[in-house]
Write a protein that holds these residues in place. Structure first.
Motif, PDB file in Angstrom:
ATOM      1  N   TYR A   5       0.900  -1.202   0.034  1.00  0.00           N
ATOM      2  CA  TYR A   5       0.028   0.074  -0.192  1.00  0.00           C
ATOM      3  C   TYR A   5       0.928   1.265   0.009  1.00  0.00           C
ATOM      4  O   TYR A   5       1.844   1.429   0.887  1.00  0.00           O
ATOM      5  CB  TYR A   5      -0.842   0.009   1.130  1.00  0.00           C
ATOM      6  CG  TYR A   5      -1.960  -1.030   1.365  1.00  0.00           C
ATOM      7  CD1 TYR A   5      -3.139  -0.942   0.435  1.00  0.00           C
ATOM      8  CD2 TYR A   5      -1.563  -2.354   2.042  1.00  0.00           C
ATOM      9  CE1 TYR A   5      -3.890  -1.994   0.366  1.00  0.00           C
ATOM     10  CE2 TYR A   5      -2.400  -3.177   2.006  1.00  0.00           C
ATOM     11  CZ  TYR A   5      -3.694  -3.262   1.098  1.00  0.00           C
ATOM     12  OH  TYR A   5      -4.356  -4.268   1.143  1.00  0.00           O
ATOM     13  N   SER A  29       0.512  -7.297  -5.120  1.00  0.00           N
ATOM     14  CA  SER A  29      -0.398  -6.473  -5.686  1.00  0.00           C
ATOM     15  C   SER A  29      -0.061  -5.060  -4.953  1.00  0.00           C
ATOM     16  O   SER A  29       0.157  -5.083  -3.732  1.00  0.00           O
ATOM     17  CB  SER A  29      -1.758  -6.856  -5.206  1.00  0.00           C
ATOM     18  OG  SER A  29      -2.330  -8.029  -5.995  1.00  0.00           O
ATOM     19  N   TYR A  31      -1.166  -1.055  -4.265  1.00  0.00           N
ATOM     20  CA  TYR A  31      -2.431   0.007  -4.257  1.00  0.00           C
ATOM     21  C   TYR A  31      -1.885   1.031  -3.738  1.00  0.00           C
ATOM     22  O   TYR A  31      -0.777   1.362  -2.918  1.00  0.00           O
ATOM     23  CB  TYR A  31      -3.268  -0.728  -3.113  1.00  0.00           C
ATOM     24  CG  TYR A  31      -4.142  -2.189  -3.418  1.00  0.00           C
ATOM     25  CD1 TYR A  31      -5.088  -2.173  -4.161  1.00  0.00           C
ATOM     26  CD2 TYR A  31      -3.369  -3.213  -3.090  1.00  0.00           C
ATOM     27  CE1 TYR A  31      -6.017  -3.283  -4.337  1.00  0.00           C
ATOM     28  CE2 TYR A  31      -4.159  -4.321  -3.092  1.00  0.00           C
ATOM     29  CZ  TYR A  31      -5.286  -4.412  -4.034  1.00  0.00           C
ATOM     30  OH  TYR A  31      -6.047  -5.593  -4.236  1.00  0.00           O
ATOM     31  N   ARG A  45      -7.970   0.008 -11.174  1.00  0.00           N
ATOM     32  CA  ARG A  45      -9.193  -0.558 -10.392  1.00  0.00           C
ATOM     33  C   ARG A  45      -9.260   0.073  -8.960  1.00  0.00           C
ATOM     34  O   ARG A  45      -8.439   0.040  -8.243  1.00  0.00           O
ATOM     35  CB  ARG A  45      -9.093  -2.292 -10.222  1.00  0.00           C
ATOM     36  CG  ARG A  45     -10.519  -2.653  -9.769  1.00  0.00           C
ATOM     37  CD  ARG A  45     -10.375  -4.399  -9.854  1.00  0.00           C
ATOM     38  NE  ARG A  45      -9.200  -4.898  -8.825  1.00  0.00           N
ATOM     39  CZ  ARG A  45      -9.337  -4.959  -7.597  1.00  0.00           C
ATOM     40  NH1 ARG A  45     -10.489  -4.562  -6.861  1.00  0.00           N
ATOM     41  NH2 ARG A  45      -8.716  -5.478  -6.826  1.00  0.00           N
ATOM     42  N   MET A  46     -10.450   0.464  -8.796  1.00  0.00           N
ATOM     43  CA  MET A  46     -10.964   1.039  -7.417  1.00  0.00           C
ATOM     44  C   MET A  46     -11.303  -0.228  -6.461  1.00  0.00           C
ATOM     45  O   MET A  46     -11.919  -1.074  -6.866  1.00  0.00           O
ATOM     46  CB  MET A  46     -11.762   1.963  -7.365  1.00  0.00           C
ATOM     47  CG  MET A  46     -11.522   3.461  -7.968  1.00  0.00           C
ATOM     48  SD  MET A  46     -10.347   4.405  -6.964  1.00  0.00           S
ATOM     49  CE  MET A  46     -11.062   4.820  -5.642  1.00  0.00           C
ATOM     50  N   ASP A  47     -10.835   0.006  -4.947  1.00  0.00           N
ATOM     51  CA  ASP A  47     -11.238  -1.076  -4.309  1.00  0.00           C
ATOM     52  C   ASP A  47     -11.441  -0.266  -2.863  1.00  0.00           C
ATOM     53  O   ASP A  47     -10.918   0.749  -2.728  1.00  0.00           O
ATOM     54  CB  ASP A  47     -10.066  -2.060  -4.076  1.00  0.00           C
ATOM     55  CG  ASP A  47     -10.733  -3.497  -3.594  1.00  0.00           C
ATOM     56  OD1 ASP A  47     -11.911  -3.420  -2.952  1.00  0.00           O
ATOM     57  OD2 ASP A  47     -10.285  -4.623  -3.705  1.00  0.00           O
ATOM     58  N   THR A  48     -11.881  -0.989  -1.540  1.00  0.00           N
ATOM     59  CA  THR A  48     -11.764  -0.572  -0.455  1.00  0.00           C
ATOM     60  C   THR A  48     -11.235  -1.365   0.549  1.00  0.00           C
ATOM     61  O   THR A  48     -11.470  -2.700   0.290  1.00  0.00           O
ATOM     62  CB  THR A  48     -13.274  -0.052   0.072  1.00  0.00           C
ATOM     63  OG1 THR A  48     -13.951  -1.190   0.057  1.00  0.00           O
ATOM     64  CG2 THR A  48     -13.735   1.219  -0.767  1.00  0.00           C
ATOM     65  N   ILE A  49     -10.417  -0.756   1.554  1.00  0.00           N
ATOM     66  CA  ILE A  49      -9.910  -1.620   2.468  1.00  0.00           C
ATOM     67  C   ILE A  49     -10.370  -1.022   3.641  1.00  0.00           C
ATOM     68  O   ILE A  49     -10.220   0.055   4.212  1.00  0.00           O
ATOM     69  CB  ILE A  49      -8.306  -1.579   2.715  1.00  0.00           C
ATOM     70  CG1 ILE A  49      -7.880  -2.188   1.489  1.00  0.00           C
ATOM     71  CG2 ILE A  49      -7.558  -2.317   3.876  1.00  0.00           C
ATOM     72  CD1 ILE A  49      -8.057  -3.399   1.150  1.00  0.00           C
ATOM     73  N   PRO A  53     -10.580   3.990   0.673  1.00  0.00           N
ATOM     74  CA  PRO A  53     -10.655   3.548  -0.827  1.00  0.00           C
ATOM     75  C   PRO A  53      -9.207   3.693  -1.126  1.00  0.00           C
ATOM     76  O   PRO A  53      -8.162   4.622  -0.652  1.00  0.00           O
ATOM     77  CB  PRO A  53     -11.491   4.865  -1.452  1.00  0.00           C
ATOM     78  CG  PRO A  53     -11.360   6.145  -0.485  1.00  0.00           C
ATOM     79  CD  PRO A  53     -11.192   5.448   0.851  1.00  0.00           C
ATOM     80  N   ALA A  56      -6.135  -0.009  -7.172  1.00  0.00           N
ATOM     81  CA  ALA A  56      -5.056  -1.184  -7.658  1.00  0.00           C
ATOM     82  C   ALA A  56      -4.222  -0.870  -8.817  1.00  0.00           C
ATOM     83  O   ALA A  56      -4.699  -0.604  -9.852  1.00  0.00           O
ATOM     84  CB  ALA A  56      -5.750  -2.467  -7.980  1.00  0.00           C
ATOM     85  N   GLU A  59      -1.658  -5.446 -10.121  1.00  0.00           N
ATOM     86  CA  GLU A  59      -2.093  -6.632  -9.535  1.00  0.00           C
ATOM     87  C   GLU A  59      -1.303  -7.717  -9.651  1.00  0.00           C
ATOM     88  O   GLU A  59      -0.713  -7.938 -10.834  1.00  0.00           O
ATOM     89  CB  GLU A  59      -3.600  -6.736  -9.476  1.00  0.00           C
ATOM     90  CG  GLU A  59      -4.331  -5.672  -8.964  1.00  0.00           C
ATOM     91  CD  GLU A  59      -5.692  -6.200  -8.848  1.00  0.00           C
ATOM     92  OE1 GLU A  59      -6.362  -6.615  -7.889  1.00  0.00           O
ATOM     93  OE2 GLU A  59      -6.516  -6.152 -10.020  1.00  0.00           O
TER      94      GLU A  59
END
Length: 67
Positions: A5, A29, A31, A45-49, A53, A56, A59
């Motif tokens: 991250y 991966s 982020y 690509r958007m994602d959430t942890i 938010p 990516a 990956e």
């Protein structure tokens, strides 16, 4: 699966770009937490942890069927 991250502020853009260049051959991966730099990463690509938010950036190729 390894995860990386990047949460640096955009004032650190040269450092971020160096890190991404050094990590380009990783199987992890990667982020990036969104900021104004997001416009340059629009294909990402958007994602959430949790509630945070993330984007990516890169990956791992060892995901799903390829894993």
């Amino acid at each position: 699966m390894d995860l990386i991250y990047i949460t640096l502020p955009m004032a650190s853009q040269p450092r971020i770009l160096r890190m991404l260049d050094e990590l380009r051959d990783t199987t992890a991966s990667i982020y990036f937490t969104p900021d104004i730099f997001l416009a340059d990463l629009i294909q990402a690509r958007m994602d959430t942890i949790g509630d945070m938010p993330v984007v990516a950036v890169c990956e791992t190729p060892f995901y799903g069927f390829n894993g």
